[in-house]
Design a protein around this motif. Sequence first.
Motif, mmCIF file in Angstrom:
data_model
loop_
_atom_site.group_PDB
_atom_site.id
_atom_site.type_symbol
_atom_site.label_atom_id
_atom_site.label_comp_id
_atom_site.label_asym_id
_atom_site.label_seq_id
_atom_site.Cartn_x
_atom_site.Cartn_y
_atom_site.Cartn_z
ATOM 1 N N PHE A 118 0.963 -1.392 0.316
ATOM 2 C CA PHE A 118 -0.110 0.349 -0.174
ATOM 3 C C PHE A 118 0.838 1.362 -0.088
ATOM 4 C CE2 PHE A 118 -3.108 -2.521 1.240
ATOM 5 C CZ PHE A 118 -4.159 -2.390 1.060
ATOM 6 N N LEU A 119 0.880 2.008 -1.028
ATOM 7 C CA LEU A 119 1.375 3.488 -1.736
ATOM 8 C C LEU A 119 0.587 4.476 -0.498
ATOM 9 C CD1 LEU A 119 3.324 3.443 -4.491
ATOM 10 C CD2 LEU A 119 3.492 2.397 -2.391
ATOM 11 N N THR A 120 -1.028 3.990 -0.357
ATOM 12 C CA THR A 120 -1.339 4.796 -0.298
ATOM 13 C C THR A 120 -1.224 4.758 1.891
ATOM 14 O OG1 THR A 120 -2.861 5.343 -1.395
ATOM 15 C CG2 THR A 120 -3.544 6.331 0.628
ATOM 16 N N PRO A 121 -1.032 6.582 2.513
ATOM 17 C CA PRO A 121 -0.659 5.761 3.849
ATOM 18 C C PRO A 121 -1.485 5.542 4.813
ATOM 19 C CG PRO A 121 -0.056 8.663 2.857
ATOM 20 C CD PRO A 121 -0.724 7.643 2.625
ATOM 21 N N MET A 122 -1.078 4.829 5.837
ATOM 22 C CA MET A 122 -1.982 4.252 6.848
ATOM 23 C C MET A 122 -3.215 4.770 7.218
ATOM 24 S SD MET A 122 -1.397 1.532 10.246
ATOM 25 C CE MET A 122 -0.037 1.170 9.366
ATOM 26 N N GLU A 123 -2.979 6.177 7.231
ATOM 27 C CA GLU A 123 -3.689 6.615 8.170
ATOM 28 C C GLU A 123 -4.699 6.868 7.165
ATOM 29 O OE1 GLU A 123 0.081 9.952 7.309
ATOM 30 O OE2 GLU A 123 -0.729 7.519 7.879
ATOM 31 N N GLN A 124 -4.690 7.027 5.700
ATOM 32 C CA GLN A 124 -5.421 7.560 5.040
ATOM 33 C C GLN A 124 -6.341 6.433 4.172
ATOM 34 O OE1 GLN A 124 -3.508 10.244 1.990
ATOM 35 N NE2 GLN A 124 -2.294 11.595 3.373
ATOM 36 N N ALA A 125 -5.750 5.564 4.432
ATOM 37 C CA ALA A 125 -6.404 3.882 3.562
ATOM 38 C C ALA A 125 -8.184 3.688 4.169
ATOM 39 C CB ALA A 125 -5.139 2.787 3.367
ATOM 40 N N ASP A 126 -8.414 3.147 3.154
ATOM 41 C CA ASP A 126 -9.987 3.029 3.623
ATOM 42 C C ASP A 126 -9.676 1.616 3.905
ATOM 43 O OD1 ASP A 126 -11.526 0.825 2.774
ATOM 44 O OD2 ASP A 126 -13.245 2.539 2.235
ATOM 45 N N ASP A 127 -10.186 1.468 5.712
ATOM 46 C CA ASP A 127 -9.889 0.342 6.459
ATOM 47 C C ASP A 127 -10.488 -1.197 5.937
ATOM 48 O OD1 ASP A 127 -8.579 1.175 8.238
ATOM 49 O OD2 ASP A 127 -10.687 2.140 9.514
ATOM 50 N N HIS A 128 -11.912 -0.829 4.780
ATOM 51 C CA HIS A 128 -12.478 -2.212 4.230
ATOM 52 C C HIS A 128 -11.518 -3.172 3.084
ATOM 53 C CE1 HIS A 128 -15.201 -5.049 2.740
ATOM 54 N NE2 HIS A 128 -14.688 -4.601 2.193
ATOM 55 N N PHE A 129 -11.073 -1.722 2.683
ATOM 56 C CA PHE A 129 -9.989 -2.086 1.233
ATOM 57 C C PHE A 129 -8.839 -2.553 1.452
ATOM 58 C CE2 PHE A 129 -7.157 -1.299 -1.905
ATOM 59 C CZ PHE A 129 -7.065 -1.543 -3.357
ATOM 60 N N VAL A 130 -8.406 -2.416 2.994
ATOM 61 C CA VAL A 130 -7.354 -2.782 3.691
ATOM 62 C C VAL A 130 -7.462 -4.190 4.204
ATOM 63 C CG1 VAL A 130 -4.832 -3.394 5.168
ATOM 64 C CG2 VAL A 130 -5.889 -0.834 3.836
ATOM 65 N N ARG A 131 -8.117 -4.475 4.483
ATOM 66 C CA ARG A 131 -8.638 -5.500 4.828
ATOM 67 C C ARG A 131 -8.732 -6.860 4.453
ATOM 68 N NH1 ARG A 131 -12.202 -2.636 8.549
ATOM 69 N NH2 ARG A 131 -14.270 -3.546 7.018
ATOM 70 N N THR A 132 -9.328 -6.690 2.951
ATOM 71 C CA THR A 132 -9.552 -7.392 1.706
ATOM 72 C C THR A 132 -8.698 -7.623 0.875
ATOM 73 O OG1 THR A 132 -10.613 -5.943 1.207
ATOM 74 C CG2 THR A 132 -11.989 -6.844 1.975
ATOM 75 N N HIS A 133 -7.718 -6.918 0.979
ATOM 76 C CA HIS A 133 -6.114 -7.493 0.844
ATOM 77 C C HIS A 133 -5.725 -7.226 1.631
ATOM 78 C CE1 HIS A 133 -9.061 -5.023 -2.546
ATOM 79 N NE2 HIS A 133 -7.930 -5.626 -3.435
ATOM 80 N N GLN A 134 -4.602 -8.460 2.358
ATOM 81 C CA GLN A 134 -4.557 -9.214 2.816
ATOM 82 C C GLN A 134 -4.171 -10.698 2.469
ATOM 83 O OE1 GLN A 134 -2.530 -7.454 6.012
ATOM 84 N NE2 GLN A 134 -4.286 -5.642 4.909
#
Length: 270
Positions: A118-134
Amino acid sequence: MDYRKLALFTDLDGTLFDSNCCVSPETRAALARFQAGGGLFAISTGRAPLNASDLLPGISTNTWSVVLNGAEAYDFSSGCVAFPHVISKISAAPFMSWVLEKYPEINVVLYTEGSLLFLTPMEQADDHFVRTHQPAAFASLEQTMTHPWLKILFYGPRPVLEHLEDIALQWGILEVADRVYTSINYLEFLPKGVHKGRCLHDLRSVEELKDRTIVAVGDWSNDLELLEEADIPAAVENALPEVKAKAKILLPSNNHHAIAHLIDHVFPTL
């Protein structure tokens, strides 16, 4: 039944997976019977190998799969890679830097060999999107420059993504990369000339697939070339109209055991 002349390549999201991102017991049992009868089963997905395998517990593939929308082929049993293609970092990095600065609402993900970053900083990233891309990690653009770039994914509102397409054209990115929508809110950039169909074409040279009838199943626009390359193209009921138009076989929806129907009711008639 004897399936030794068949090889099945299926998309995951919207095809093998139901709306809850699960594979039904009926489909699991049908896949087991298919492989026990000598059939070769593989996936064809935009997901990275690690992300895909985490979603397929108890389901095995027994030939090369198409991953990263065709940026490479992957053997899940051995961990080997074949036919990899990369995006030119020199050409794409300035555009990526500009997007990260100007569009903080867009999630930017880079797929490298064995990593999802993820190049988007953690504080700006969409939580659901991050959770579903692990599994994934956060990294700066500079930290990725030592890795091969296999695929770039932008996630955000469709109007903004369409604007990014126009900007990408101005930056000249489309001279080194092709773009494809893999859902309403997913815009991907792949190495020039790369798609699922090209990877499947390359896989025809693999000895175990040479004499097989290749059946491919999909639902979205990134499956179009896959279906064109297959000997028998199939689409699920929930597929886009243009995908259905490419299919010789129409299956029930992904929520009604489409792949089990293919194995149990269509294959015996071939």
